[in-house]
Structure formats: C-alpha cells, structure tokens
Design a protein around this motif. Structure first.
Motif, short mmCIF file in Angstrom:
data_model
loop_
_atom_site.label_atom_id
_atom_site.label_comp_id
_atom_site.label_asym_id
_atom_site.label_seq_id
_atom_site.Cartn_x
_atom_site.Cartn_y
_atom_site.Cartn_z
N HIS A 566 0.83 -1.21 0.00
CA HIS A 566 0.00 0.00 0.00
C HIS A 566 0.86 1.25 0.00
O HIS A 566 1.90 1.32 0.66
N GLN A 567 0.41 2.26 -0.75
CA GLN A 567 1.06 3.57 -0.77
C GLN A 567 -0.01 4.64 -0.62
O GLN A 567 -1.03 4.61 -1.31
N CYS A 568 0.23 5.62 0.29
CA CYS A 568 -0.76 6.67 0.53
C CYS A 568 -1.03 7.50 -0.72
O CYS A 568 -2.09 8.10 -0.85
N ALA A 569 -0.06 7.55 -1.63
CA ALA A 569 -0.24 8.35 -2.84
C ALA A 569 -1.19 7.68 -3.84
O ALA A 569 -1.64 8.30 -4.80
N LEU A 570 -1.51 6.38 -3.60
CA LEU A 570 -2.31 5.65 -4.56
C LEU A 570 -3.73 5.38 -4.10
O LEU A 570 -4.60 5.00 -4.90
N ALA A 571 -4.02 5.52 -2.78
CA ALA A 571 -5.38 5.24 -2.28
C ALA A 571 -5.59 5.94 -0.95
O ALA A 571 -4.68 6.06 -0.13
N LYS A 572 -6.84 6.39 -0.70
CA LYS A 572 -7.22 7.06 0.55
C LYS A 572 -7.69 6.00 1.54
O LYS A 572 -8.87 5.65 1.63
N MET A 573 -6.74 5.44 2.31
CA MET A 573 -7.08 4.47 3.36
C MET A 573 -5.95 4.43 4.37
O MET A 573 -4.95 5.16 4.25
N ASN A 574 -6.12 3.58 5.39
CA ASN A 574 -5.12 3.46 6.45
C ASN A 574 -4.88 4.81 7.12
O ASN A 574 -3.79 5.10 7.57
N SER A 641 -7.72 -0.43 7.44
CA SER A 641 -6.31 -0.82 7.48
C SER A 641 -5.87 -1.30 6.10
O SER A 641 -6.68 -1.52 5.20
N GLU A 642 -4.53 -1.48 5.92
CA GLU A 642 -4.00 -2.01 4.66
C GLU A 642 -4.61 -3.39 4.38
O GLU A 642 -4.92 -3.72 3.24
N HIS A 643 -4.76 -4.18 5.44
CA HIS A 643 -5.32 -5.53 5.29
C HIS A 643 -6.76 -5.45 4.77
O HIS A 643 -7.15 -6.22 3.88
N GLN A 644 -7.55 -4.52 5.31
CA GLN A 644 -8.94 -4.40 4.89
C GLN A 644 -9.09 -3.79 3.50
O GLN A 644 -10.11 -3.97 2.85
N GLY A 645 -8.06 -3.08 3.04
CA GLY A 645 -8.14 -2.42 1.74
C GLY A 645 -7.75 -3.31 0.57
O GLY A 645 -7.79 -2.87 -0.58
N ARG A 646 -7.36 -4.57 0.84
CA ARG A 646 -7.00 -5.48 -0.24
C ARG A 646 -8.19 -5.77 -1.16
O ARG A 646 -9.34 -5.71 -0.72
N ILE A 647 -7.91 -6.16 -2.40
CA ILE A 647 -8.98 -6.43 -3.37
C ILE A 647 -9.90 -7.53 -2.88
O ILE A 647 -11.12 -7.45 -3.01
N SER A 648 -9.35 -8.59 -2.26
CA SER A 648 -10.15 -9.76 -1.92
C SER A 648 -10.82 -9.66 -0.55
O SER A 648 -11.60 -10.53 -0.18
N PHE A 649 -10.53 -8.59 0.24
CA PHE A 649 -11.09 -8.50 1.60
C PHE A 649 -12.61 -8.30 1.52
O PHE A 649 -13.11 -7.55 0.70
N ARG A 650 -13.32 -9.00 2.43
CA ARG A 650 -14.79 -8.94 2.46
C ARG A 650 -15.26 -8.41 3.81
O ARG A 650 -14.75 -8.81 4.86
N ASN A 651 -16.23 -7.53 3.78
CA ASN A 651 -16.84 -6.99 4.99
C ASN A 651 -18.36 -7.05 4.81
O ASN A 651 -18.85 -7.14 3.69
#
Length: 668
Positions: A566-574, A641-651
């Motif tokens: 994860h990079q802060c410059a590429l996505a608004k999360m974490n 979190s970075e873990h929750q922002g993954r493509i495959s993460f489900r909530n």
C-alpha cells in the motif's frame, strides 16, 4: 437474525467460568453469545464489546485497528464497563433482563445476562400478520404496561435504553410477560446529554437521537415505545424520523399517519391518543416520564380547557309605533280627509247655493269649506309627489349600489384570476427550474466504464487473507458497465431535493459535493437507485460481489491493482492524510479506468453475507438469500487498514446499518 460473524468467538471458547455455545446476534458494536455456566450448568447470554469499525480480533485478543481508533475504542470500553457495573445493580424486575456479572478479558469486556427462553416481539408480530391476525387492545396493553413499569425502574437509575424496538422485546415463554433486553445502547447520566456510539434503529429513534447535540431523556425511550405500539396497530414499520422532519419542514403531510386515524373503531381513543403523544416530533410535546404515560393510559387525562358558555342571542325587539306630532298627519290620512271634504263639498255646495238665496251667511261658510278642501287636496297631492320622488331616488340609489357591487365583484374576480395566473406561471417556472436542476444532476453522473467479459480467479490469491476469502474459485463475468467513481453527495442530494431520499449525516467526515456519499445503508441505496431509474429509465443497479472484484483487479492478481504494497499516494485508506473522505477521482485509476476501488468509501454490493465461498455462483450473478440478510461491502474506506483495503477482503453489515465510510457506485 443472521448469526454468522467473522469475528465471533468459536464454539467451546471459555470466558471466565462460561463456555460459548453459539452466536445469538450482533450489531455494529458487539456480539451476543449463548453460553453455559461450567459448574452450575444454567444457560446465559453474554454480550462482548467489539466495535467492528474500531477494532478486530487476532489470536483471540481484541485490539484497536490503529492509533487513531485507540482513543474511541478505549472511551467506548470504559463506558461499557461503567454501564455494566450499574446494570448489575438493578433490582430484579420481571420485565427487565437480569444482568448478573461483568468480565474484563481478551482485551475487551463482557456483560453476563440471564438467558430468556421465548420469542422476540418482532417474530410474534410477523407471525400474526402472516396469518392476518391483529392484536386486540387488551393484548397490546398486556405488553406495553409491564414494559413501561420496567422502563421506569431503568430511568430511576438515570439510564436510558435508547434502542427499544420489537426485536429487543422478548415475550417470555413461561408467563408470556414482556422482557426488555439488549442494553448495549444504554447510557448513564442522560441529563448530561451524552451520545452513545451505538447506532440507533431507524423508525424507533427520536429526532434528538439523530441530532449531534440532541436533548436526550426519558422522552427519548418513550418515542420508541410509541413506535412499537404504532408498528403493531399499523402493520408496517414506522417511518424514519428524518423523513418525518423533512416532510414537516417542507409543509408536506407527515408520512406517519396518526394512530387516531389508523385505529379508529378498533382501539379506544385513550390508547390512540397516548400513541400519538408518544410520537410527537418535539420532545417537549411528548410524555416526560413513563409515569405520565401509565397515568394517561389509566384514564387520568388532563381535562380540556372549559369553553366559555355560549351567549344567548338577543331577542328581536317588537316593531315600535312612532306617533307623529300633532298637526302632522300621514299622506294617507290627508287623502282620506280630502276625499271626505270633497264629498261634503259636493253635497254642501248644492245645499249652500239653495240657501244662499235665502241666507248669504250660509253660502259664504260653504265657500270657505270648499276652499279648505281644495287646499288639503293640493297638499296631499304635493306630499304624494314628494313621496314618489323619494321612492324613485331610493330605487335609483339601490340600483347604483348593486352596479357598484357587481363592478367590485368583477374586479375581485379579475384580481384573483390574475393572481392565479401569476402563481401558475411561478409554479411552472419553479418546476422547470427543478427539472433543469434534476436533469443537470443526472447528466453529472460519472462516466459508465464498459467492463469486458472474461474468466478470473476470485478470492485470496496471495494466501495472506482471511478464511471468508476462500476457497479461490474461477468465475465467468459477462460484459457490463460500472461507474468510474463512487456516487457523490451532489448526486445523492438531487434525490433529497426530490423528496425521496433522506438527508444523510456525514458524521463529521467532510460533507462536500464531490466527495463520496457516506453513512448510507443498503436499503437507502436501493431507494436512490429506484428513484434514479424512474427518472432516467437507464436500469442502474449495484454490482454483484464477483463483478466488483473482477473490475477492481482489472486483470491483476496482486493484493492491490498496482501491486502488493500500500502507498498513501495511490489510495485514501489506512488514515492517510486528514480524517474523512477525499474528492472522487483524486487518486490514480486502475487499468480499466476505475477510480477509488481501494479506500475512500466502502462500496455496497448486491450479495448477502456468507462466511466463505463454498457453493458460490460461478457465473458472476449475485449470491442472494433471505430477505433482510446482511449485505457485503468491498474495497475498504478512508479509515480501513491495509489488510482491509486489499482487493479480496470482504466486509458485511445489516442492510439497515451504515457507517461514516459506507458508500456505493452504480452498475448496469
């Protein structure tokens, strides 16, 4: 209720001296388990403090998601413990769930309560409605009266329940008594107007609960009691208070029909008035305590102010007889006198002429009388002419008055017609302006990106994910379209202005026109889509979970569409940057031109929640289930979190629940 929860403790887990058996239910801030005392063998209910937006569980221990969530998690935990300590001090009341113990363990806290064997009132209501059976007034009072008495005990301890609804009222099987359960939303010291972090239940929450600084008190729970009674007599869920307030402020009818109208002829006026008073929008107009409600239901209604006695109408006065002054006689009298005198004159003149030959004096007397008769006749003729002139003048004035009145009425009609035409023109201009604004808002919808058909492997491809991301399975996706960015507040507010959608509270995350709409639950999203399709006929919908992951990957097998880090410059999360969402399309798009597929706002999809992919569709269709199931969210939010922002993460969350980072994008 869906009893699966990805963070729930497994069956057999031991907490202090209690063994976990199963999940009874869950909400945004906790999980309720059925458990057994290991030595005594009796069954209990245990509530665990676990706010899923602030914390997670790893290796059995609960801990905050990050440093930003640490303060809110600890504040909520302290309040949960303080509340638990007070609840266990409550006197044993047959209509309040018995809180027996509290435990601090696994980085969190647990509240131990008696396990009530029975049926939720919500299930009882649905069963009655399914069989087309209604509640009698006696049955309704047997539920509400004991419930109010129990709630009075709670309020005397300066505690509010704050989540009274049919699902939190149990009908005990042994004695059919109602029991108020789930004090997870209760707060101490309501006189300080403190706000719980627990979500409220739409339709049963008073206006002060959804306001940032609402004046909470016993009247808040009383609104919910009124909502429960209204639900029973109306056979439908009560409207959300935000929609009621919006309608009232727009001078539109209150969507909540009065109980007096709904239950007329079936329930007593006393009961229906009590329901309407409980549901007043302004808290000062409601009952101020449960004692007031009980007194009212017992018939101690405040007497209506006595109206002044009607005044007797004055009797009509008898017509007065006006005497004319002496010497002033009426015209009719003068005519009569003249006629008599003329008759006398005719006879008297002949007699006088004859006598004249014999007596001149008599002749002169007759002449005088004749002259007098002529004078009286002339006066009578003059008065008759004057009376006729007065009558003609009066008639002329009457006709002139009627003419003026007719002209005035005509002028008033012309004025009213002019006002009507002007109002009609203003309404047409306003409607045209609103239509232009609506058309512009629809035109401002983001570009729909064409997604090509193809096969892909769905799930945890890296082996670092959670169990609910397995098994990895191959899915075929037919071509479809997906909006290039998440739906914004500007687009949502068009539906609000149309009077269809509710005004959403961004919970302080930064409400801007070009930021993604947040705090929208799944059901509210469906309302927006139905309205939009009615305006455009474009067939918009939510993407399926498989479509969302396929489009997010855009051909990539990494954890993020750009790679595995994860990079802060590429996505608004974490929690990158300032708190809250960013404007849409502010970060680089993936290879298929889709923005913010990671972070910014969680995105609702069509599917029901499942703990794994066993049996999942392989054709890209939505994996649905029972009505009212919890719904899936993908992509993570600004505070994920970075873990929750993954493509495959489900909530997932219940369809009636929302958060400060829950949004959506459109597909078709």
């Amino acid at each position: 209720m869906d009893t699966e929860h990805r963070l729930a403790l497994p069956k057999g887990t031991v907490i202090n001296q209690y063994r976990i058996e199963s999940v009874l239910g869950y909400g945004g801030f906790g999980i309720v388990y059925k458990a057994q005392h290991m030595r005594l063998g009796n069954w209990l209910a245990i509530k665990e403090y676990l706010p899923q937006e602030l914390a997670t569980r790893e290796s059995g221990t609960v801990h905050p998601l990050g440093t930003r969530e640490q303060v809110d998690f600890q504040t909520g935990l302290d309040r949960f413990l303080a509340e638990a300590k007070q609840l266990v001090q409550f006197e044993n009341h047959p209509n309040i769930v018995n809180c027996q113990d509290f435990i601090e363990e696994n980085g969190t806290a647990y509240l131990v309560m008696s396990f009530e064997d029975g049926l939720p009132l919500s299930d009882l209501i649905r069963g009655r409605e399914k069989n087309q059976q209604s509640f009698s007034e006696d049955e309704l009072r047997r539920i509400i009266t004991p419930l109010l008495k129990g709630l009075g005990v709670v309020h005397k301890q300066h505690v509010l329940h704050r989540d009274i609804k049919p699902g939190n009222i149990f009908i005990r099987r042994s004695d059919e008594q109602p029991v108020l359960i789930d004090f997870g939303a209760a707060k101490q010291n309501f006189t300080e107007h403190s706000k719980s972090m627990a979500p409220y239940s739409p339709g049963y929450a008073a206006i002060e609960q959804v306001e940032s600084d609402g004046n909470l008190g016993p009247w808040t729970d009383i609104y919910a009691i009124g909502g429960v009674m209204w639900r029973i007599i109306a056979s439908q869920n009560p409207p959300q208070v935000e929609n009621r307030m919006s309608a009232v402020t727009r001078n539109r009818p209150d969507p909540m029909t009065s109980a007096l109208e709904l239950g007329k002829g079936k329930y007593s006026e006393n009961l229906l008035k009590a329901i309407d008073k409980c549901l007043c929008l302004n808290e000062e107009d409601r009952f101020q305590s449960v004692e007031d409600v009980l007194g009212f239901l017992d018939g101690n209604e405040q007497a209506a102010a006595s109206a002044p006695p009607p005044q007797a109408k004055p009797e009509k006065a008898a017509a007065s007889t006006v005497s004319k002054p002496a010497g002033q006689q009426s015209s009719a009298g003068k005519y009569a006198i003249a006629a008599v005198l003329l008759i006398i004159l005719a006879g008297g003149g002949y007699y006088g002429f004859t006598v004249y030959q014999q007596n001149e004096e008599l002749r002169l007397q007759a002449e005088a009388e004749r002259q007098r008769a002529e004078e009286l006749a002339a006066e009578a003729a003059a008065e008759a002419a004057a009376a006729l002139e007065v009558a003609e003048q009066a008639e002329a004035e009457r006709l002139e008055q009627e003419r003026l009145q007719a002209e005035a009425e005509q002028a008033e009609q012309e004025r009213l017609e002019q006002e009507r035409l002007e109002q009609q023109q203003q309404n047409q201009q306003r409607q045209q302006q609103q239509q232009e604004q609506l058309s512009q808002a629809i035109a401002d919808l983001g570009q729909m990106i064409s997604i090509p058909s193809g096969f892909f492997d769905m799930g945890d491809l890296s082996g670092t994910g959670d169990s609910d991301e397995l098994p990895v399975h191959t899915v075929f996706i037919d071509n479809f379209e997906l909006m290039e960015h998440e739906v914004t507040f500007a687009q949502w507010d068009s539906c609000v202005q149309a009077g269809i959608c509710a005004q959403l509270n961004d919970q302080g995350t930064g409400r801007r026109e070009l930021r993604p709409v947040t705090n929208a639950n799944w059901n509210q999203v469906q309302t927006y889509i139905d309205w939009l399709n009615g305006q455009t006929g474009a067939g918009y919908r939510l993407p399926t979970e498989a479509e969302w992951e396929y489009a997010a990957r855009a051909g990539s097998t990494a954890q993020y569409h750009w790679g595995n880090t994860h990079q802060c410059a590429l996505a608004k999360m974490n929690n990158c940057g300032e708190a809250g969402t960013a404007e849409v399309m502010n970060y680089p798009a993936n290879d298929w031109g889709l923005f913010d597929m990671h972070g910014n706002a969680w995105e609702w999809v069509q599917d029901c929640a499942r703990n794994n992919y066993n049996g999942a569709p392989d054709d890209g269709s939505a994996w649905t289930g029972e009505s009212g199931c919890s719904r899936i969210l993908r992509g993570g939010g600004w505070n994920s979190s970075e873990h929750q922002g993954r493509i495959s993460f489900r909530n997932w969350m219940p369809a009636t629940q929302a958060s400060s980072s829950s949004g959506f994008r459109l597909a078709r």
